[in-house]
Write an enzyme that holds these catalytic residues in place. Structure first.
Site, PDB file in Angstrom:
ATOM      1  CB  SER A 135      -0.927  -0.228   1.210  1.00  0.00           C
ATOM      2  OG  SER A 135      -1.753   1.198   1.097  1.00  0.00           O
TER       3      SER A 135
ATOM      4  CE  LYS B 174      -2.865  -2.748  -1.356  1.00  0.00           C
ATOM      5  NZ  LYS B 174      -3.497  -1.382  -1.396  1.00  0.00           N
TER       6      LYS B 174
ATOM      7  CG  HIS C 212      -4.691  -0.681   3.465  1.00  0.00           C
ATOM      8  ND1 HIS C 212      -5.132   0.091   2.393  1.00  0.00           N
ATOM      9  CD2 HIS C 212      -4.099   0.520   4.356  1.00  0.00           C
ATOM     10  CE1 HIS C 212      -4.296   1.258   2.426  1.00  0.00           C
ATOM     11  NE2 HIS C 212      -3.812   1.527   3.413  1.00  0.00           N
ATOM     12  CG  ASN C 213      -7.138  -1.142  -0.893  1.00  0.00           C
ATOM     13  OD1 ASN C 213      -6.094  -0.932  -0.104  1.00  0.00           O
ATOM     14  ND2 ASN C 213      -6.716  -1.111  -2.211  1.00  0.00           N
TER      15      ASN C 213
ATOM     16  CD  GLU D  55      -7.288   3.632  -0.186  1.00  0.00           C
ATOM     17  OE1 GLU D  55      -6.209   3.050   0.370  1.00  0.00           O
ATOM     18  OE2 GLU D  55      -7.623   4.069  -1.232  1.00  0.00           O
TER      19      GLU D  55
HETATM   20  P1  NAP Z   1       0.099  -0.605 -14.508  1.00  0.00           P
HETATM   21  O1  NAP Z   1       0.992   0.705 -14.407  1.00  0.00           O
HETATM   22  O2  NAP Z   1      -1.074  -0.549 -15.475  1.00  0.00           O
HETATM   23  O3  NAP Z   1       0.903  -1.711 -14.868  1.00  0.00           O
HETATM   24  C1  NAP Z   1       0.402  -3.031 -15.121  1.00  0.00           C
HETATM   25  C2  NAP Z   1       1.704  -4.078 -15.436  1.00  0.00           C
HETATM   26  O4  NAP Z   1       1.245  -5.266 -15.602  1.00  0.00           O
HETATM   27  C3  NAP Z   1       2.531  -3.810 -16.510  1.00  0.00           C
HETATM   28  O5  NAP Z   1       3.804  -3.939 -16.350  1.00  0.00           O
HETATM   29  C4  NAP Z   1       1.822  -4.897 -17.590  1.00  0.00           C
HETATM   30  O6  NAP Z   1       2.690  -5.218 -18.632  1.00  0.00           O
HETATM   31  C5  NAP Z   1       1.664  -5.909 -16.518  1.00  0.00           C
HETATM   32  N1  NAP Z   1       0.583  -7.033 -17.395  1.00  0.00           N
HETATM   33  C6  NAP Z   1      -0.747  -6.651 -17.423  1.00  0.00           C
HETATM   34  N2  NAP Z   1      -1.311  -7.902 -17.807  1.00  0.00           N
HETATM   35  C7  NAP Z   1      -0.151  -8.698 -17.987  1.00  0.00           C
HETATM   36  C8  NAP Z   1      -0.098 -10.086 -18.425  1.00  0.00           C
HETATM   37  N3  NAP Z   1      -1.144 -10.751 -18.857  1.00  0.00           N
HETATM   38  N4  NAP Z   1       1.128 -10.708 -18.206  1.00  0.00           N
HETATM   39  C9  NAP Z   1       2.129 -10.210 -17.973  1.00  0.00           C
HETATM   40  N5  NAP Z   1       2.144  -9.042 -17.513  1.00  0.00           N
HETATM   41  C10 NAP Z   1       1.014  -8.225 -17.489  1.00  0.00           C
HETATM   42  O7  NAP Z   1      -0.577  -1.001 -13.096  1.00  0.00           O
HETATM   43  P2  NAP Z   1       0.214  -0.703 -11.520  1.00  0.00           P
HETATM   44  O8  NAP Z   1      -0.545   0.522 -11.087  1.00  0.00           O
HETATM   45  O9  NAP Z   1       1.539  -0.739 -11.627  1.00  0.00           O
HETATM   46  O10 NAP Z   1      -0.546  -1.962 -10.904  1.00  0.00           O
HETATM   47  C11 NAP Z   1       0.221  -3.171 -10.633  1.00  0.00           C
HETATM   48  C12 NAP Z   1      -0.412  -3.851  -9.472  1.00  0.00           C
HETATM   49  O11 NAP Z   1      -0.260  -3.117  -8.400  1.00  0.00           O
HETATM   50  C13 NAP Z   1      -1.946  -4.262  -9.729  1.00  0.00           C
HETATM   51  O12 NAP Z   1      -2.412  -5.290  -9.077  1.00  0.00           O
HETATM   52  C14 NAP Z   1      -2.418  -2.966  -8.900  1.00  0.00           C
HETATM   53  O13 NAP Z   1      -3.932  -3.276  -8.593  1.00  0.00           O
HETATM   54  C15 NAP Z   1      -1.441  -3.020  -7.786  1.00  0.00           C
HETATM   55  N6  NAP Z   1      -1.226  -1.865  -7.013  1.00  0.00           N
HETATM   56  C16 NAP Z   1      -1.672  -0.446  -7.473  1.00  0.00           C
HETATM   57  C17 NAP Z   1      -1.615   0.497  -6.760  1.00  0.00           C
HETATM   58  C18 NAP Z   1      -1.315   1.887  -7.311  1.00  0.00           C
HETATM   59  O14 NAP Z   1      -1.619   2.861  -6.550  1.00  0.00           O
HETATM   60  N7  NAP Z   1      -1.178   2.134  -8.778  1.00  0.00           N
HETATM   61  C19 NAP Z   1      -1.291   0.451  -5.462  1.00  0.00           C
HETATM   62  C20 NAP Z   1      -1.349  -0.711  -4.777  1.00  0.00           C
HETATM   63  C21 NAP Z   1      -1.428  -1.957  -5.605  1.00  0.00           C
HETATM   64  P3  NAP Z   1       2.808  -4.266 -19.881  1.00  0.00           P
HETATM   65  O15 NAP Z   1       3.631  -3.304 -19.963  1.00  0.00           O
HETATM   66  O16 NAP Z   1       3.147  -5.267 -21.043  1.00  0.00           O
HETATM   67  O17 NAP Z   1       1.329  -3.958 -20.383  1.00  0.00           O
END
Ligand code: NAP
Length: 475
Positions: free
Chosen positions: A130, A184, A187-188, A191
């Site tokens: 988080s 987690k 937590h959300n 939030e």
């Molecule tokens: P993001 O910027 O959209 O990046 C998504 C990543 O997943 C990219 O590297 C993408 O690769 C990869 N991906 C998607 N589909 C795939 C597949 N089928 N096989 C392999 N790789 C794949 O998302 P993010 O915000 O970093 O989030 C990543 C994770 O962290 C999610 O589970 C999200 O819920 C979690 N999270 C996010 C936040 C936040 O504030 N953003 C906070 C906590 C947790 P490509 O580049 O090839 O598309």
């Protein structure tokens, strides 16, 4: 070339920042992204940390680049992508390799993946992270679901990259299986409740107290020095301070009134319902986002039912501001009491002994709901690890007794003014019911026996299967 200490798959917003954070802490990281251009771009932007990374363009290369036994973090889209990634990696893994899913996964999926990988030479870890992008880069709060052995191996890295509160890492083992992702999720959910209640109080400050957004920013800054001190109060003040460059108005005046959601808040509500534990604040927050998203329908309904209520004001403005502060304190206590009750119930249901005090402690920094209040929750569980409800903790009871009248006054003004207060009203309703020695549920029991012969208990003698002498029409 020296091999990497850890691998990281998924160089999106979270993954890239987490990789930089790990490198900053002196670890070498092998990085891979499905779309190769992102890996190249990541390396180009890695600046002084470049030598800490090994860019990999296939999973085979990735596996070869990491010292065995390998810890590999997957920070990819939650859902099927995680299963696909695990399957794609398997051919390149060796005994004792640890696959860490750090995305926002449904904890049921983590339970399933943990069990499925338990039958292989590899280990699965479900890890809730988080703090958004900023947390990932400079220190998130980390909730780990792992076996003790796997956790012992990855703990030094996690402790190093996590946020710190008075030098203590905001990272801990929650239990095995999906315990980290379950915590987690809650937590959300909490939030969501916090954010909704803040938004509601903003409307009261606007409509019942006539405060401009700039004046409200000052109020929120003041509140951030007291019991409400928290990241969400702080950033609300910061958001209120921002002026839109195009219109010259406060940015809040030009932001559309529809709030999105990615699902973890809803999951919390669903889990609470499945466990039979109330989470009325989280429910209200999820429902409010849904209503907000239905903008077109709202416009139509608003035409038929315009709000003609005259705003109820306070003669003494400061008294109104103080009531609103107390409303938020009381609402927060109610939402956290419910959230922690869901955590306890989920832990029991899954056979995990969730460390309740530790949960409060690792949420004190790095995560979105970090707040001073979490210190009080941590102390409450330190004093009584088997605390049945936060309402029973003496320090929290003192605070609630002081704050609840403010919540009641704020609700009276707001509801009388036609201001929707789903979050704070839910907090009041939940608290008021929890403090009833006799609720109105005897009416429901009477109705149930009348139409369905469900039976009831009596107040004046033992037994469970009494029936009423109902007139004709009863079942
Ligand atoms: P993001 O910027 O959209 O990046 C998504 C990543 O997943 C990219 O590297 C993408 O690769 C990869 N991906 C998607 N589909 C795939 C597949 N089928 N096989 C392999 N790789 C794949 O998302 P993010 O915000 O970093 O989030 C990543 C994770 O962290 C999610 O589970 C999200 O819920 C979690 N999270 C996010 C936040 C936040 O504030 N953003 C906070 C906590 C947790 P490509 O580049 O090839 O598309």
């Amino acid at each position: 070339m020296t091999q990497a200490d850890i691998g990281l798959i998924g160089l999106g917003v979270m993954g890239a920042n987490l990789a930089l954070n790990i490198a900053d802490n002196g670890y070498k990281v092998a990085v891979f992204n499905r779309t190769a251009e992102k890996t190249t771009a990541f390396m180009e932007n890695a600046a002084h940390l470049k030598d800490q990374f090994i860019a990999c363009y296939s999973l085979e290369e990735l596996a070869a680049a990491i010292k065995a036994p390998r810890p590999i973090i997957m920070m990819v889209k939650a859902g099927e992508a995680v299963d696909q990634q695990i399957e794609a990696l398997k051919p390149f893994l060796e005994e004792n390799d640890i696959l860490i899913d750090a995305g926002n996964s449904d904890y049921h999926d983590s339970n399933r993946r943990y069990r499925a990988l338990a039958d292989t030479p590899f280990t699965f870890v479900g890890m809730g992270v988080s703090g958004g992008a900023e947390g990932a880069r400079h220190g998130p709060s980390i909730m780990v679901g792992a076996s003790d052995a796997a956790y012992a191996r990855i703990q030094p890295i996690l402790d190093a990259i996590s946020a710190k509160h008075n030098g203590e890492p905001c990272s801990a083992l929650m239990g095995p299986e999906g315990a980290g992702h379950f915590v987690k999720t809650l937590h959300n959910g909490i939030e969501y409740a916090d954010m909704q209640m803040i938004a509601e109080v903003h409307e009261v400050l606007t409509k019942c107290l006539g405060l401009s957004i700039a004046e409200q920013a000052a109020v929120f800054k003041k509140w951030n020095e007291g019991p409400l001190a928290s990241y969400l109060i702080e950033i609300t003040a910061n958001v209120m301070d921002v002026i839109d460059e195009e219109s010259g108005k406060p940015i809040l005046d030009v932001i559309l009134d529809t709030a999105g959601q990615k699902g973890t808040g809803r999951w919390s509500a669903v889990e609470a319902h499945a466990l039979g534990v109330p989470a009325t604040g989280i429910d209200a927050a999820v429902a409010s986002r849904c209503i907000s998203a239905n903008r077109v329908l709202r416009q139509e309904i608003a035409e038929i039912y315009p709000n003609n209520e005259t705003p109820l004001t306070w003669d003494d403005k400061q008294a109104g501001i103080d009531a609103c502060e107390r409303a938020l304190i009381a609402g927060k206590i109610a939402a956290y009491a419910e959230g922690f009750a869901v955590l306890a119930a989920g832990g029991a249901e899954n056979g995990w002994n969730l460390p309740m005090g530790t949960i409060a402690r690792i949420w004190r920094q790095g995560c979105i709901i970090r707040s001073r209040f979490l210190d009080e929750i941590a102390s409450a569980y330190d004093e009584k690890p088997d605390l049945q409800s936060l309402y029973l903790a003496p320090t929290i009871a003192e605070r609630m007794k002081d704050a609840a009248p403010g919540l009641r006054k704020t609700l009276a003004k707001a509801i009388g003014s036609g201001i929707p207060m789903p979050g704070l009203a839910a907090a009041m309703g939940s608290f008021d019911m929890m403090r009833q020695k006799r609720t109105a549920a005897y009416v429901i029991q009477g109705q149930r026996d009348f139409f369905g012969q469900h039976g009831f208990e009596r107040t004046d003698k033992p037994g469970t299967d009494f029936h009423g002498p109902w007139p004709a029409g009863g079942a």
